[in-house]
Write a protein that holds these residues in place. Sequence first.
Motif, PDB file in Angstrom:
ATOM      1  N   VAL A  48      60.642 115.681  43.044  1.00 23.52           N
ATOM      2  CA  VAL A  48      59.969 115.559  44.330  1.00 23.52           C
ATOM      3  C   VAL A  48      59.963 116.925  45.005  1.00 23.52           C
ATOM      4  CG1 VAL A  48      60.587 113.129  44.678  1.00 23.52           C
ATOM      5  CG2 VAL A  48      62.079 114.910  45.602  1.00 23.52           C
ATOM      6  N   SER A  49      59.174 117.062  46.040  1.00 25.35           N
ATOM      7  CA  SER A  49      59.137 118.306  46.802  1.00 25.35           C
ATOM      8  C   SER A  49      60.323 118.356  47.765  1.00 25.35           C
ATOM      9  CB  SER A  49      57.839 118.391  47.610  1.00 25.35           C
ATOM     10  OG  SER A  49      57.831 117.386  48.618  1.00 25.35           O
ATOM     11  N   ARG A  50      60.576 119.538  48.326  1.00 26.92           N
ATOM     12  CA  ARG A  50      61.601 119.674  49.361  1.00 26.92           C
ATOM     13  C   ARG A  50      61.336 118.683  50.490  1.00 26.92           C
ATOM     14  NH1 ARG A  50      61.191 125.979  50.864  1.00 26.92           N
ATOM     15  NH2 ARG A  50      62.165 126.861  49.024  1.00 26.92           N
ATOM     16  N   SER A  51      60.089 118.666  50.947  1.00 29.26           N
ATOM     17  CA  SER A  51      59.728 117.794  52.073  1.00 29.26           C
ATOM     18  C   SER A  51      59.971 116.330  51.753  1.00 29.26           C
ATOM     19  CB  SER A  51      58.259 117.998  52.451  1.00 29.26           C
ATOM     20  OG  SER A  51      58.060 119.280  52.964  1.00 29.26           O
ATOM     21  N   GLU A  52      59.617 115.915  50.554  1.00 27.24           N
ATOM     22  CA  GLU A  52      59.804 114.511  50.180  1.00 27.24           C
ATOM     23  C   GLU A  52      61.284 114.167  50.090  1.00 27.24           C
ATOM     24  OE1 GLU A  52      59.016 110.588  49.467  1.00 27.24           O
ATOM     25  OE2 GLU A  52      57.733 112.144  50.292  1.00 27.24           O
ATOM     26  N   LEU A  53      62.080 115.094  49.601  1.00 24.75           N
ATOM     27  CA  LEU A  53      63.521 114.860  49.537  1.00 24.75           C
ATOM     28  C   LEU A  53      64.098 114.657  50.937  1.00 24.75           C
ATOM     29  CD1 LEU A  53      66.202 114.713  48.039  1.00 24.75           C
ATOM     30  CD2 LEU A  53      66.292 117.214  48.111  1.00 24.75           C
ATOM     31  N   VAL A  54      63.733 115.533  51.873  1.00 25.45           N
ATOM     32  CA  VAL A  54      64.204 115.399  53.250  1.00 25.45           C
ATOM     33  C   VAL A  54      63.689 114.097  53.857  1.00 25.45           C
ATOM     34  CG1 VAL A  54      64.121 116.423  55.558  1.00 25.45           C
ATOM     35  CG2 VAL A  54      64.473 117.895  53.559  1.00 25.45           C
ATOM     36  N   GLU A  55      62.440 113.753  53.596  1.00 28.69           N
ATOM     37  CA  GLU A  55      61.849 112.495  54.097  1.00 28.69           C
ATOM     38  C   GLU A  55      62.662 111.297  53.628  1.00 28.69           C
ATOM     39  OE1 GLU A  55      58.906 109.972  55.868  1.00 28.69           O
ATOM     40  OE2 GLU A  55      58.660 112.143  55.791  1.00 28.69           O
ATOM     41  N   GLN A  56      62.986 111.263  52.345  1.00 23.80           N
ATOM     42  CA  GLN A  56      63.714 110.122  51.788  1.00 23.80           C
ATOM     43  C   GLN A  56      65.142 110.040  52.315  1.00 23.80           C
ATOM     44  OE1 GLN A  56      63.317 109.551  47.564  1.00 23.80           O
ATOM     45  NE2 GLN A  56      61.140 110.030  47.604  1.00 23.80           N
ATOM     46  N   VAL A  57      65.790 111.185  52.508  1.00 18.34           N
ATOM     47  CA  VAL A  57      67.132 111.184  53.095  1.00 18.34           C
ATOM     48  C   VAL A  57      67.056 110.653  54.526  1.00 18.34           C
ATOM     49  CG1 VAL A  57      69.028 112.644  53.903  1.00 18.34           C
ATOM     50  CG2 VAL A  57      68.087 112.990  51.610  1.00 18.34           C
ATOM     51  N   ALA A  58      66.092 111.149  55.295  1.00 16.95           N
ATOM     52  CA  ALA A  58      65.961 110.736  56.696  1.00 16.95           C
ATOM     53  C   ALA A  58      65.636 109.251  56.823  1.00 16.95           C
ATOM     54  CB  ALA A  58      64.888 111.574  57.393  1.00 16.95           C
ATOM     55  N   ARG A  59      64.868 108.717  55.898  1.00 18.64           N
ATOM     56  CA  ARG A  59      64.505 107.295  55.927  1.00 18.64           C
ATOM     57  C   ARG A  59      65.592 106.398  55.354  1.00 18.64           C
ATOM     58  NH1 ARG A  59      59.188 105.482  56.417  1.00 18.64           N
ATOM     59  NH2 ARG A  59      57.740 107.096  57.082  1.00 18.64           N
ATOM     60  N   GLY A  60      66.617 106.992  54.739  1.00 15.25           N
ATOM     61  CA  GLY A  60      67.698 106.199  54.154  1.00 15.25           C
ATOM     62  C   GLY A  60      67.412 105.734  52.743  1.00 15.25           C
ATOM     63  N   THR A  61      66.308 106.189  52.163  1.00 16.27           N
ATOM     64  CA  THR A  61      65.976 105.841  50.787  1.00 16.27           C
ATOM     65  C   THR A  61      66.986 106.475  49.837  1.00 16.27           C
ATOM     66  OG1 THR A  61      63.655 105.813  51.401  1.00 16.27           O
ATOM     67  CG2 THR A  61      64.128 105.889  49.061  1.00 16.27           C
ATOM     68  N   ILE A  62      67.424 107.671  50.182  1.00 15.98           N
ATOM     69  CA  ILE A  62      68.490 108.354  49.458  1.00 15.98           C
ATOM     70  C   ILE A  62      69.690 108.347  50.403  1.00 15.98           C
ATOM     71  CG2 ILE A  62      69.278 110.514  48.433  1.00 15.98           C
ATOM     72  CD1 ILE A  62      66.326 111.198  47.925  1.00 15.98           C
ATOM     73  N   PRO A  63      70.665 107.506  50.134  1.00 18.69           N
ATOM     74  CA  PRO A  63      71.787 107.391  51.067  1.00 18.69           C
ATOM     75  C   PRO A  63      72.739 108.579  50.974  1.00 18.69           C
ATOM     76  CG  PRO A  63      72.104 105.929  49.198  1.00 18.69           C
ATOM     77  CD  PRO A  63      70.759 106.569  49.026  1.00 18.69           C
ATOM     78  N   LEU A  64      73.345 108.911  52.097  1.00 21.51           N
ATOM     79  CA  LEU A  64      74.382 109.925  52.156  1.00 21.51           C
ATOM     80  C   LEU A  64      75.719 109.221  52.317  1.00 21.51           C
ATOM     81  CD1 LEU A  64      72.791 112.538  54.586  1.00 21.51           C
ATOM     82  CD2 LEU A  64      72.899 112.618  52.096  1.00 21.51           C
ATOM     83  N   LEU A  65      76.747 109.822  51.769  1.00 18.52           N
ATOM     84  CA  LEU A  65      78.086 109.271  51.933  1.00 18.52           C
ATOM     85  C   LEU A  65      78.759 109.891  53.150  1.00 18.52           C
ATOM     86  CD1 LEU A  65      79.395 109.486  48.251  1.00 18.52           C
ATOM     87  CD2 LEU A  65      78.422 107.503  49.412  1.00 18.52           C
ATOM     88  N   THR A  66      79.520 109.087  53.863  1.00 13.33           N
ATOM     89  CA  THR A  66      80.348 109.627  54.932  1.00 13.33           C
ATOM     90  C   THR A  66      81.541 110.322  54.275  1.00 13.33           C
ATOM     91  OG1 THR A  66      81.712 107.646  55.105  1.00 13.33           O
ATOM     92  CG2 THR A  66      79.704 107.734  56.475  1.00 13.33           C
ATOM     93  N   LYS A  67      82.290 111.091  55.041  1.00 12.98           N
ATOM     94  CA  LYS A  67      83.475 111.750  54.503  1.00 12.98           C
ATOM     95  C   LYS A  67      84.455 110.717  53.941  1.00 12.98           C
ATOM     96  CE  LYS A  67      83.394 115.807  57.478  1.00 12.98           C
ATOM     97  NZ  LYS A  67      84.122 116.594  58.488  1.00 12.98           N
ATOM     98  N   GLU A  68      84.605 109.617  54.657  1.00 10.35           N
ATOM     99  CA  GLU A  68      85.523 108.567  54.212  1.00 10.35           C
ATOM    100  C   GLU A  68      85.066 107.958  52.891  1.00 10.35           C
ATOM    101  OE1 GLU A  68      86.469 104.167  55.741  1.00 10.35           O
ATOM    102  OE2 GLU A  68      86.994 105.732  57.197  1.00 10.35           O
TER     103      GLU A  68
END
Length: 84
Positions: A48-68
């Motif tokens: 994917v493009s940089r923009s699409e990666l950021v889009e998916q992270v922001a939309r929650g399609t690609i989840p981020l882990l909390t520190k915990e």
Amino acid sequence: MPGKKGIPGQKGIQGQPEMYDEHKKRVNISLTPTAVERLDALAESMDVSRSELVEQVARGTIPLLTKEQAHRLGKSSALTKPRS
């Protein structure tokens, strides 16, 4: 066939329509050269493009882990301090 600027769902990469039914807004962010390299590598690995990666992270399609969550899994994440 090239997309038409300003028409939602018509602009896409390599002739593919967008996944989102709304206009995109251009934004600027500032990153270190290291962060840009890592963002590019991750986007390329996901095809994917940089923009699409950021889009998916922001939309929650690609989840981020909390520190915990990362600590429990024993993994580093975008929210944990990288090892030096």
